[in-house]
Design a protein around this motif. Structure first.
Motif, PDB file in Angstrom:
ATOM      1  N   VAL A  13       0.859  -1.178   0.000  1.00 12.59           N
ATOM      2  CA  VAL A  13       0.000   0.000   0.000  1.00 12.59           C
ATOM      3  C   VAL A  13       0.897   1.230   0.000  1.00 12.59           C
ATOM      4  CG1 VAL A  13      -1.807   1.263   1.224  1.00 12.59           C
ATOM      5  CG2 VAL A  13      -1.785  -1.235   1.283  1.00 12.59           C
ATOM      6  N   VAL A  14       0.689   2.098  -0.990  1.00  9.79           N
ATOM      7  CA  VAL A  14       1.450   3.336  -1.108  1.00  9.79           C
ATOM      8  C   VAL A  14       0.478   4.492  -0.900  1.00  9.79           C
ATOM      9  CG1 VAL A  14       2.844   4.782  -2.630  1.00  9.79           C
ATOM     10  CG2 VAL A  14       3.048   2.288  -2.758  1.00  9.79           C
ATOM     11  N   GLN A  24       3.284  12.976  -6.109  1.00 12.44           N
ATOM     12  CA  GLN A  24       2.747  12.129  -7.166  1.00 12.44           C
ATOM     13  C   GLN A  24       3.836  11.833  -8.198  1.00 12.44           C
ATOM     14  OE1 GLN A  24      -0.737  14.153  -8.605  1.00 12.44           O
ATOM     15  NE2 GLN A  24      -1.611  14.271  -6.557  1.00 12.44           N
ATOM     16  N   ASP A  25       4.621  12.844  -8.557  1.00 12.26           N
ATOM     17  CA  ASP A  25       5.720  12.633  -9.499  1.00 12.26           C
ATOM     18  C   ASP A  25       6.752  11.668  -8.916  1.00 12.26           C
ATOM     19  OD1 ASP A  25       4.572  14.351 -11.337  1.00 12.26           O
ATOM     20  OD2 ASP A  25       5.807  16.070 -10.734  1.00 12.26           O
ATOM     21  N   ARG A  26       6.989  11.764  -7.624  1.00 10.38           N
ATOM     22  CA  ARG A  26       7.957  10.868  -6.964  1.00 10.38           C
ATOM     23  C   ARG A  26       7.486   9.414  -7.033  1.00 10.38           C
ATOM     24  NH1 ARG A  26      12.709  10.264  -4.833  1.00 10.38           N
ATOM     25  NH2 ARG A  26      13.003   9.369  -2.790  1.00 10.38           N
ATOM     26  N   PHE A  27       6.186   9.206  -7.020  1.00  7.61           N
ATOM     27  CA  PHE A  27       5.690   7.840  -7.173  1.00  7.61           C
ATOM     28  C   PHE A  27       6.209   7.247  -8.481  1.00  7.61           C
ATOM     29  CE2 PHE A  27       2.727   4.874  -9.076  1.00  7.61           C
ATOM     30  CZ  PHE A  27       2.701   3.892  -8.100  1.00  7.61           C
ATOM     31  N   PHE A  28       6.137   8.013  -9.560  1.00  6.81           N
ATOM     32  CA  PHE A  28       6.578   7.502 -10.862  1.00  6.81           C
ATOM     33  C   PHE A  28       8.083   7.477 -11.022  1.00  6.81           C
ATOM     34  CE2 PHE A  28       2.220   8.819 -11.806  1.00  6.81           C
ATOM     35  CZ  PHE A  28       1.750   7.613 -12.293  1.00  6.81           C
ATOM     36  N   SER A  29       8.785   8.409 -10.407  1.00  6.59           N
ATOM     37  CA  SER A  29      10.234   8.456 -10.585  1.00  6.59           C
ATOM     38  C   SER A  29      10.979   7.533  -9.629  1.00  6.59           C
ATOM     39  CB  SER A  29      10.745   9.891 -10.415  1.00  6.59           C
ATOM     40  OG  SER A  29      10.562  10.333  -9.080  1.00  6.59           O
ATOM     41  N   PHE A  30      10.380   7.210  -8.479  1.00  4.29           N
ATOM     42  CA  PHE A  30      11.089   6.401  -7.484  1.00  4.29           C
ATOM     43  C   PHE A  30      10.317   5.147  -7.085  1.00  4.29           C
ATOM     44  CE2 PHE A  30      12.057   5.249  -3.088  1.00  4.29           C
ATOM     45  CZ  PHE A  30      13.419   4.990  -3.202  1.00  4.29           C
ATOM     46  N   LEU A  35       9.206  -0.678  -6.799  1.00  2.00           N
ATOM     47  CA  LEU A  35       8.250  -1.765  -6.543  1.00  2.00           C
ATOM     48  C   LEU A  35       8.234  -2.765  -7.684  1.00  2.00           C
ATOM     49  CD1 LEU A  35       5.349   0.350  -5.050  1.00  2.00           C
ATOM     50  CD2 LEU A  35       6.770  -1.301  -3.819  1.00  2.00           C
ATOM     51  N   ARG A  36       8.260  -2.298  -8.907  1.00  2.00           N
ATOM     52  CA  ARG A  36       8.243  -3.207 -10.069  1.00  2.00           C
ATOM     53  C   ARG A  36       9.513  -4.050 -10.104  1.00  2.00           C
ATOM     54  NH1 ARG A  36       4.285  -4.709  -9.857  1.00  2.00           N
ATOM     55  NH2 ARG A  36       3.484  -3.132  -8.534  1.00  2.00           N
ATOM     56  N   LYS A  37      10.616  -3.512  -9.590  1.00  2.00           N
ATOM     57  CA  LYS A  37      11.873  -4.268  -9.559  1.00  2.00           C
ATOM     58  C   LYS A  37      11.874  -5.301  -8.439  1.00  2.00           C
ATOM     59  CE  LYS A  37      16.819  -3.614  -8.839  1.00  2.00           C
ATOM     60  NZ  LYS A  37      17.872  -2.645  -8.532  1.00  2.00           N
ATOM     61  N   ILE A  38      11.447  -4.893  -7.248  1.00  2.00           N
ATOM     62  CA  ILE A  38      11.549  -5.760  -6.074  1.00  2.00           C
ATOM     63  C   ILE A  38      10.398  -6.750  -5.975  1.00  2.00           C
ATOM     64  CG2 ILE A  38      11.578  -5.786  -3.544  1.00  2.00           C
ATOM     65  CD1 ILE A  38      13.036  -3.097  -3.698  1.00  2.00           C
ATOM     66  N   VAL A  39       9.190  -6.274  -6.228  1.00  2.00           N
ATOM     67  CA  VAL A  39       8.000  -7.134  -6.096  1.00  2.00           C
ATOM     68  C   VAL A  39       7.118  -7.001  -7.337  1.00  2.00           C
ATOM     69  CG1 VAL A  39       7.945  -7.266  -3.578  1.00  2.00           C
ATOM     70  CG2 VAL A  39       6.902  -5.315  -4.700  1.00  2.00           C
ATOM     71  N   PRO A  40       7.617  -7.463  -8.491  1.00  2.00           N
ATOM     72  CA  PRO A  40       6.903  -7.233  -9.753  1.00  2.00           C
ATOM     73  C   PRO A  40       5.522  -7.878  -9.837  1.00  2.00           C
ATOM     74  CG  PRO A  40       8.673  -8.805 -10.066  1.00  2.00           C
ATOM     75  CD  PRO A  40       8.814  -8.256  -8.670  1.00  2.00           C
ATOM     76  N   ASN A  41       5.281  -8.917  -9.065  1.00  2.00           N
ATOM     77  CA  ASN A  41       3.998  -9.623  -9.145  1.00  2.00           C
ATOM     78  C   ASN A  41       3.090  -9.362  -7.944  1.00  2.00           C
ATOM     79  OD1 ASN A  41       4.686 -10.897 -11.633  1.00  2.00           O
ATOM     80  ND2 ASN A  41       6.009 -12.264 -10.474  1.00  2.00           N
ATOM     81  N   THR A  42       3.500  -8.461  -7.073  1.00  2.00           N
ATOM     82  CA  THR A  42       2.710  -8.145  -5.886  1.00  2.00           C
ATOM     83  C   THR A  42       1.753  -6.999  -6.202  1.00  2.00           C
ATOM     84  OG1 THR A  42       4.519  -8.838  -4.463  1.00  2.00           O
ATOM     85  CG2 THR A  42       2.852  -7.431  -3.469  1.00  2.00           C
ATOM     86  N   PRO A  43       0.484  -7.142  -5.858  1.00  2.00           N
ATOM     87  CA  PRO A  43      -0.461  -6.046  -6.090  1.00  2.00           C
ATOM     88  C   PRO A  43      -0.062  -4.805  -5.289  1.00  2.00           C
ATOM     89  CG  PRO A  43      -1.625  -8.066  -5.498  1.00  2.00           C
ATOM     90  CD  PRO A  43      -0.168  -8.324  -5.272  1.00  2.00           C
ATOM     91  N   VAL A  44      -0.261  -3.649  -5.920  1.00  2.00           N
ATOM     92  CA  VAL A  44       0.032  -2.366  -5.277  1.00  2.00           C
ATOM     93  C   VAL A  44      -1.268  -1.576  -5.201  1.00  2.00           C
ATOM     94  CG1 VAL A  44       1.315  -0.201  -5.438  1.00  2.00           C
ATOM     95  CG2 VAL A  44       2.402  -2.345  -6.127  1.00  2.00           C
TER      96      VAL A  44
END
Length: 75
Positions: A13-14, A24-30, A35-44
């Motif tokens: 949960v973010v 909001q921009d930081r969500f996309f830049s960081f 999250l996609r790298k560490i937990v690519p298959n975990t729902p966010v």
């Protein structure tokens, strides 16, 4: 580490501050790439708080943010 804890999670949960476009921009830049790298298959789940503080002229920006999150994370 935080990464190890993320790997144990069934869901992540973010929280973003609805009236803070920099956050909001930081969500996309960081956060999203991390999250996609560490937990690519975990729902966010993305939760916008302080929505009551969003001025009417910024509500479209908030809707665009959520639209962008859906596009960025669809497989």
């Amino acid at each position: 580490t935080v990464q190890d804890l993320m790997r144990l999670a069934d869901v992540v949960v973010v929280f973003v501050v609805a009236n803070d476009s920099e956050m909001q921009d930081r969500f996309f830049s960081f956060w999203n790439p991390l999250l996609r790298k560490i937990v690519p298959n975990t729902p966010v789940i993305i939760v916008a708080n302080k929505c009551d503080l969003v001025p009417d002229d910024m509500k479209d920006d908030l809707h665009n943010f959520f639209g962008r999150t859906m596009t960025a994370n669809s497989n």
